[in-house]
Design an enzyme around this catalytic site. Structure first.
Site, short mmCIF file in Angstrom:
data_model
loop_
_atom_site.label_atom_id
_atom_site.label_comp_id
_atom_site.label_asym_id
_atom_site.label_seq_id
_atom_site.Cartn_x
_atom_site.Cartn_y
_atom_site.Cartn_z
N SER A 157 -17.21 -6.05 10.55
CA SER A 157 -17.87 -7.16 11.24
C SER A 157 -19.19 -7.60 10.62
O SER A 157 -19.80 -8.55 11.08
CB SER A 157 -18.08 -6.82 12.72
N LYS A 160 -23.43 -6.29 21.47
CA LYS A 160 -24.18 -6.97 20.41
C LYS A 160 -25.15 -8.01 20.98
O LYS A 160 -26.26 -8.18 20.46
CB LYS A 160 -23.21 -7.61 19.41
#
Length: 204
Positions: A113, A156
């Site tokens: 990611s 996140k």
């Protein structure tokens, strides 16, 4: 407030912000860990070389190493395409040895990611343009510049809030995950949802 440490001890976590100014070759990513979300800088630097070359440091796992190689190949091809192979930008990677590093060096890291974060650091280095202030991102990158969805959107987003970063880049396919977050987490966040790396450049 003044004597909190007397009762609770020193803070377990300190600020994750390493930089107080924008520097070409540095971008801020968002990562998921077993402890929750965290921010993660990617740094890129170069040294003049006749043969070029590329290396990565920062205890990167196999998947993350592959992501960095994809980012390197993609940004090289992008700069050649944009500059028709004629000027200094197109030849930048032929004439420079590139070193990509992900602090902290003692912490193992893995996963795909950080693809767009690494690609942006490399693009920023080659063009000598720093990224926009207070911007963080997450997304897997393919060799054609497509941005693929990731996990841990909630964690996140929390990590970004914790360091006071409110401009976030997510993959387009993660919009539904962000929309499902509670309002108190989304408050003040300015998300951009990207489909290709060109979209990342327009935001960053």
């Amino acid at each position: 407030k003044n004597n909190l440490e007397k009762y609770l001890g020193n803070p377990v976590f300190t600020t994750e912000k390493l930089y107080t100014r924008q520097i070409p070759g540095v971008s801020l990513g968002l990562a998921w860990t077993s402890m929750g979300g965290t921010t993660m800088y990617v740094e890129a630097s170069s040294v003049k070389s006749n043969q070029g070359g590329f290396k990565q440091t920062g205890q990167l796992g196999k998947v993350m190493q592959e992501s960095s190689e994809i980012a390197y190949s993609y940004v090289r091809s992008l700069l050649c395409e944009k500059n028709n192979g004629n000027d200094g930008l197109a030849n930048y990677f032929k004439e420079n040895f590139i070193h990509l590093h992900v602090p902290a060096g003692a912490t193992p890291k893995d996963g795909p990611s950080a693809g767009i974060t690494m690609a942006l650091a490399l693009y920023s280095l080659a063009t000598n343009k720093s990224t926009k202030k207070d911007l963080a991102m997450t997304g897997e990158l393919t060799l054609t510049g497509k941005v693929l969805p990731i996990g841990g959107v909630r964690e996140k987003t929390i990590a970004a809030r914790r360091v006071g970063v409110f401009n976030l880049i997510f993959p387009k396919d993660n919009k539904k995950d962000f929309d499902e977050l509670p309002d108190y987490l989304k408050k003040g966040i300015k998300p951009s949802f990207v489909d290709y790396f060109d979209d990342v450049l327009r935001v960053a």
